[in-house]
Scaffold this active site. Sequence first.
Site, PDB file in Angstrom:
ATOM      1  CG  ASN A  58      -1.986   1.095   1.120  1.00  0.00           C
ATOM      2  OD1 ASN A  58      -2.670   1.243   0.117  1.00  0.00           O
ATOM      3  ND2 ASN A  58      -2.106   1.877   2.178  1.00  0.00           N
ATOM      4  CE1 TYR A 142      -6.021 -15.429 -12.011  1.00  0.00           C
ATOM      5  CE2 TYR A 142      -7.880 -16.755 -12.767  1.00  0.00           C
ATOM      6  CZ  TYR A 142      -6.980 -15.720 -12.963  1.00  0.00           C
ATOM      7  OH  TYR A 142      -7.049 -14.964 -14.117  1.00  0.00           O
ATOM      8  CB  ILE A 175      -6.485 -14.327 -23.278  1.00  0.00           C
ATOM      9  CG1 ILE A 175      -7.856 -13.779 -22.849  1.00  0.00           C
ATOM     10  CG2 ILE A 175      -5.759 -13.342 -24.192  1.00  0.00           C
ATOM     11  CD1 ILE A 175      -8.821 -13.486 -23.973  1.00  0.00           C
TER      12      ILE A 175
END
Length: 234
Positions: A58, A142, A175
């Site tokens: 962060n 995932y 893809i």
Amino acid sequence: MKKALVTGGCGGIGEAICKKLANDGYYIYINYAHSKDKAEKLAAETGGTALCFDVSDNEAVRSAINEIGRPDLLVNNAGISEIDLFTSISPEKADRILNINLRGAMNCARAVLPEMIRAKCGNIINISSMWGQCGASCEVDYSASKAGLIGFTKALAKEVAPSGIRVNCIAPGFIMTEMNKRFSEEELELIREEIPLGIFGTPMHVAEAVAFMASDRAEYITGQILAVNGGMVI
């Protein structure tokens, strides 16, 4: 000139997004974590800037955003995956998947939003996956992280719409990137048979979807999930 920050910008899909947005007139900030040479080469090709930071950190994200200033467009594309049984994934790997794929996107959005809100304009596009829509065996962590991105997109879109900011999500299917070239010809043919359109997606298919969502042609679209998968998940 409008500015765009693309995380994971020098992977197969990220590179196509950067090139397409640059062609559409954006100044591109190309985020990378490890591929310095590739990112700098892409920056030279697009006239943009390569930026090294870990989206899961962060403080590193906020430092990078301070350097950039307010981007007009944030594309949360950075992501990692691990194919294994859910019970075999180590806690460290599981944390890393969530930290990059979901918390990384949230870190970047949280960093750019204050200035977008002040300007009353902005655009955030999250790159999820068809597995975030329907789940994948042996890619449970995932899938969960990508499903989280979809929920994040819908909730954030509602929250920031009154400030003139749009938030949408692209959910790619299969893809053809370097990652998927590990499959044999026989395996690829079996996968192709599951795709109604009968063809594999390319990184440019995803890039074109991003370009549309980023454009004024999509000015009345927010909180939506655009599936780019050849009909594999409907």
